[in-house]
Design a protein around this motif. Structure first.
Motif, PDB file in Angstrom:
ATOM      1  N   ALA A  22      -9.349  -0.773  -7.063  1.00 56.88           N
ATOM      2  CA  ALA A  22     -10.224   0.380  -6.819  1.00 56.88           C
ATOM      3  C   ALA A  22     -10.152   0.823  -5.367  1.00 56.88           C
ATOM      4  N   GLY A  23      -9.932   2.120  -5.185  1.00 52.89           N
ATOM      5  CA  GLY A  23      -9.912   2.691  -3.854  1.00 52.89           C
ATOM      6  C   GLY A  23      -8.618   2.539  -3.096  1.00 52.89           C
ATOM      7  N   VAL A  24      -7.579   1.963  -3.725  1.00 54.23           N
ATOM      8  CA  VAL A  24      -6.297   1.744  -3.046  1.00 54.23           C
ATOM      9  C   VAL A  24      -5.181   2.420  -3.835  1.00 54.23           C
ATOM     10  N   SER A  25      -4.414   3.255  -3.163  1.00 52.60           N
ATOM     11  CA  SER A  25      -3.234   3.862  -3.779  1.00 52.60           C
ATOM     12  C   SER A  25      -2.058   3.729  -2.837  1.00 52.60           C
ATOM     13  N   ALA A  26      -0.866   3.835  -3.377  1.00 59.07           N
ATOM     14  CA  ALA A  26       0.355   3.705  -2.582  1.00 59.07           C
ATOM     15  C   ALA A  26       0.848   5.078  -2.178  1.00 59.07           C
ATOM     16  N   THR A  27       0.945   5.297  -0.874  1.00 64.21           N
ATOM     17  CA  THR A  27       1.481   6.549  -0.342  1.00 64.21           C
ATOM     18  C   THR A  27       2.488   6.225   0.752  1.00 64.21           C
ATOM     19  N   PRO A  28       3.800   6.474   0.468  1.00 60.59           N
ATOM     20  CA  PRO A  28       4.405   6.960  -0.777  1.00 60.59           C
ATOM     21  C   PRO A  28       4.374   5.869  -1.867  1.00 60.59           C
ATOM     22  N   GLY A  29       4.638   6.284  -3.090  1.00 60.50           N
ATOM     23  CA  GLY A  29       4.719   5.352  -4.200  1.00 60.50           C
ATOM     24  C   GLY A  29       4.045   5.863  -5.449  1.00 60.50           C
ATOM     25  N   ALA A  30       2.792   6.309  -5.329  1.00 60.81           N
ATOM     26  CA  ALA A  30       2.044   6.737  -6.508  1.00 60.81           C
ATOM     27  C   ALA A  30       2.752   7.879  -7.224  1.00 60.81           C
ATOM     28  N   GLY A  31       2.965   7.692  -8.519  1.00 55.75           N
ATOM     29  CA  GLY A  31       3.604   8.724  -9.324  1.00 55.75           C
ATOM     30  C   GLY A  31       5.116   8.721  -9.305  1.00 55.75           C
ATOM     31  N   THR A  32       5.722   7.833  -8.510  1.00 60.29           N
ATOM     32  CA  THR A  32       7.195   7.795  -8.489  1.00 60.29           C
ATOM     33  C   THR A  32       7.752   7.086  -9.709  1.00 60.29           C
ATOM     34  N   ASN A  33       6.963   6.185 -10.301  1.00 60.98           N
ATOM     35  CA  ASN A  33       7.379   5.462 -11.507  1.00 60.98           C
ATOM     36  C   ASN A  33       8.751   4.816 -11.343  1.00 60.98           C
ATOM     37  N   LEU A  70       1.377  -3.899  -2.777  1.00 66.78           N
ATOM     38  CA  LEU A  70       1.187  -2.591  -2.149  1.00 66.78           C
ATOM     39  C   LEU A  70       2.328  -2.269  -1.192  1.00 66.78           C
ATOM     40  N   VAL A  71       2.740  -3.222  -0.382  1.00 69.92           N
ATOM     41  CA  VAL A  71       3.825  -2.981   0.574  1.00 69.92           C
ATOM     42  C   VAL A  71       5.128  -2.664  -0.156  1.00 69.92           C
ATOM     43  N   ILE A  72       5.428  -3.391  -1.224  1.00 69.16           N
ATOM     44  CA  ILE A  72       6.653  -3.111  -1.983  1.00 69.16           C
ATOM     45  C   ILE A  72       6.563  -1.741  -2.654  1.00 69.16           C
ATOM     46  N   ALA A  73       5.388  -1.385  -3.160  1.00 70.95           N
ATOM     47  CA  ALA A  73       5.214  -0.047  -3.745  1.00 70.95           C
ATOM     48  C   ALA A  73       5.476   1.028  -2.705  1.00 70.95           C
ATOM     49  N   GLY A  81       0.999  -0.547 -11.385  1.00 69.89           N
ATOM     50  CA  GLY A  81      -0.098   0.402 -11.276  1.00 69.89           C
ATOM     51  C   GLY A  81       0.032   1.304 -10.069  1.00 69.89           C
ATOM     52  N   TYR A  82       0.424   0.741  -8.923  1.00 74.45           N
ATOM     53  CA  TYR A  82       0.616   1.566  -7.727  1.00 74.45           C
ATOM     54  C   TYR A  82       1.695   2.621  -7.963  1.00 74.45           C
ATOM     55  N   LEU A  83       2.813   2.223  -8.587  1.00 69.69           N
ATOM     56  CA  LEU A  83       3.941   3.139  -8.755  1.00 69.69           C
ATOM     57  C   LEU A  83       3.657   4.217  -9.798  1.00 69.69           C
ATOM     58  N   SER A  84       2.812   3.898 -10.770  1.00 76.86           N
ATOM     59  CA  SER A  84       2.483   4.887 -11.804  1.00 76.86           C
ATOM     60  C   SER A  84       1.394   5.848 -11.350  1.00 76.86           C
ATOM     61  N   GLY A  85       0.712   5.498 -10.254  1.00 76.48           N
ATOM     62  CA  GLY A  85      -0.416   6.310  -9.821  1.00 76.48           C
ATOM     63  C   GLY A  85      -1.710   5.942 -10.517  1.00 76.48           C
ATOM     64  N   GLU A  86      -1.701   4.799 -11.221  1.00 78.03           N
ATOM     65  CA  GLU A  86      -2.902   4.312 -11.907  1.00 78.03           C
ATOM     66  C   GLU A  86      -3.240   2.941 -11.340  1.00 78.03           C
ATOM     67  N   SER A  87      -3.672   2.940 -10.100  1.00 78.10           N
ATOM     68  CA  SER A  87      -3.903   1.694  -9.375  1.00 78.10           C
ATOM     69  C   SER A  87      -4.923   0.816 -10.074  1.00 78.10           C
ATOM     70  N   GLN A 135       7.326   0.738   0.069  1.00 77.59           N
ATOM     71  CA  GLN A 135       8.740   0.730   0.449  1.00 77.59           C
ATOM     72  C   GLN A 135       9.592   1.432  -0.602  1.00 77.59           C
ATOM     73  N   PHE A 136       9.418   1.050  -1.852  1.00 80.50           N
ATOM     74  CA  PHE A 136      10.260   1.630  -2.895  1.00 80.50           C
ATOM     75  C   PHE A 136       9.789   3.031  -3.279  1.00 80.50           C
ATOM     76  N   GLY A 137       8.517   3.331  -3.061  1.00 80.53           N
ATOM     77  CA  GLY A 137       8.067   4.713  -3.203  1.00 80.53           C
ATOM     78  C   GLY A 137       8.706   5.610  -2.163  1.00 80.53           C
ATOM     79  N   THR A 138       8.869   5.087  -0.958  1.00 76.98           N
ATOM     80  CA  THR A 138       9.574   5.840   0.085  1.00 76.98           C
ATOM     81  C   THR A 138      11.008   6.102  -0.330  1.00 76.98           C
ATOM     82  N   LEU A 139      11.702   5.052  -0.803  1.00 77.42           N
ATOM     83  CA  LEU A 139      13.093   5.211  -1.234  1.00 77.42           C
ATOM     84  C   LEU A 139      13.205   6.213  -2.382  1.00 77.42           C
ATOM     85  N   ALA A 140      12.299   6.103  -3.352  1.00 75.16           N
ATOM     86  CA  ALA A 140      12.358   7.005  -4.507  1.00 75.16           C
ATOM     87  C   ALA A 140      12.060   8.443  -4.122  1.00 75.16           C
ATOM     88  N   SER A 141      11.231   8.637  -3.092  1.00 79.56           N
ATOM     89  CA  SER A 141      10.947   9.996  -2.631  1.00 79.56           C
ATOM     90  C   SER A 141      12.133  10.582  -1.876  1.00 79.56           C
TER      91      SER A 141
END
Length: 339
Positions: free
Chosen positions: A156-167, A93-96, A147-153, A98-104
């Motif tokens: 259950a109940g945990v998503s990466a923000t930022p990260g979800a959907g950045t692929n 989750l933490v890596i998702a 799963g976190y990066l694709s937005g398909e965690s 971090q890299f979701g932040t970078l990708a955004s």
């Protein structure tokens, strides 16, 4: 990403080890990394990657995602990423995040290469609070991260923000058959660390290509192979730079404890003729050292032999001026330019 299987003309990228040269500060190392990435961008390299290492006084890339963000802000188009993040040191989750932040912040420019080694010694591993068994869950952690990066965690109940959907695209790094097996099974690109661990390169790549299963990220196998390079105007200059870098590496490996003796260049060269010394020297077995035309010939043959779609080059000049020259000469040579 697809492979065109034209191994004689591989894509060209850079592995920047963010070295801290004798007498340099960490801040100067980061300035050098910016300069190297800017040169890589200007000369058409595909990407620059940084590796996660810890407790190594000559390497400044321990906080990999922070360095990527700094360099991304100083460049415009080149891809930047990890080569790699040692995933068992972190929660997926933490890596998702971090890299979701970078990708955004830098869309379309961020890669996430993943390894399972500690990136350190055993004492440092304990200082990082790493569970000695954490590497065993690496395959599951890769899927959780994906799963976190694709937005398909998968949690259950945990998503990466930022990260979800950045692929953010994932790459499996390795120097053994384990990485080849995992990359093939998951349908991910495979990067082999042949710049410092050459022995299983051909076996691992052959297995990966034979067993590859297509995925949503990748339709056909894609191989990145590491190789050391020093390109200079003269072969003698290139060899002298390579020898200096290799001596520094050997000196660091045999002088890790406080109070260790200082070894002269002559003593290091003698050590390199011993069985232990030859074993260390073999770590840099794959090295293109010489004039631009010599480097081009070596890299073309190496890519063919390794069945590599892309070469990730560790420019091994001890000073930044030499590395920048090597970056330019290698790129020009691989394009077939007159040099």
């Amino acid at each position: 990403m697809t492979s065109d299987s034209d191994f004689s003309t591989p894509r060209l990228s850079i592995l920047d080890l963010a070295p801290i040269a004798p007498g340099e500060t960490v801040a100067q190392s980061f300035e050098n990394s910016v300069a190297l990435a800017q040169a890589a961008e200007a000369h058409g390299y595909e990407r620059v990657w940084y590796a996660e290492h810890h407790n190594m006084p000559t390497i400044a890339s321990s906080a990999t995602s922070v360095l990527i963000g700094h360099v991304a802000g100083k460049t415009s188009t080149i891809r930047l990423g990890s080569g790699g993040v040692m995933l068992p040191n972190h929660s997926p989750l933490v890596i998702a995040e971090q890299f979701g932040t970078l990708a955004s912040l830098y869309p379309g420019r961020i890669d996430l290469g993943l390894g399972r080694a500690p990136g350190s010694d055993q004492v440092t591993m304990r200082a990082m609070r790493r569970d000695p068994m954490s590497a065993d869950s690496f395959p599951q952690d890769v899927l959780e991260l994906q799963g976190y990066l694709s937005g398909e965690s998968r949690v259950a109940g945990v998503s990466a923000t930022p990260g979800a959907g950045t692929n953010v695209p994932l790459y499996i790094l390795g120097s053994s058959m384990f990485g080849a097996q995992l990359a093939a099974a998951y349908g991910l690109p495979y990067a082999f660390a042949s710049h410092f661990s050459p022995d299983l390169l051909h076996d691992a790549v052959e297995f990966y290509r034979r067993e590859f299963t297509p995925s949503a990220q990748l339709s056909s196998p894609y191989v990145i192979a590491g190789v050391n390079v020093v390109a200079a105007a003269s072969a003698d200059d290139a060899q002298a730079q390579f020898d200096a870098t290799r001596r520094t590496r050997v000196r660091g490996m045999i002088s890790r404890t406080p109070g260790s003796a200082e070894y002269t260049d002559e003593q290091i060269d003698i050590f390199l003729t011993t069985p232990n010394g030859r074993q260390i020297a073999n770590m840099m077995k794959y090295a293109a050292v010489g004039t631009p035309s010599e480097v081009r010939s070596y890299l073309a043959a190496f890519a063919e032999s390794a069945q590599a779609d892309e070469l990730i080059v560790a420019h091994q000049s001890p000073q930044i001026a030499g590395r920048l020259e090597s970056v330019a000469l290698t790129a020009d040579a691989m394009r077939g330019a007159s040099v």
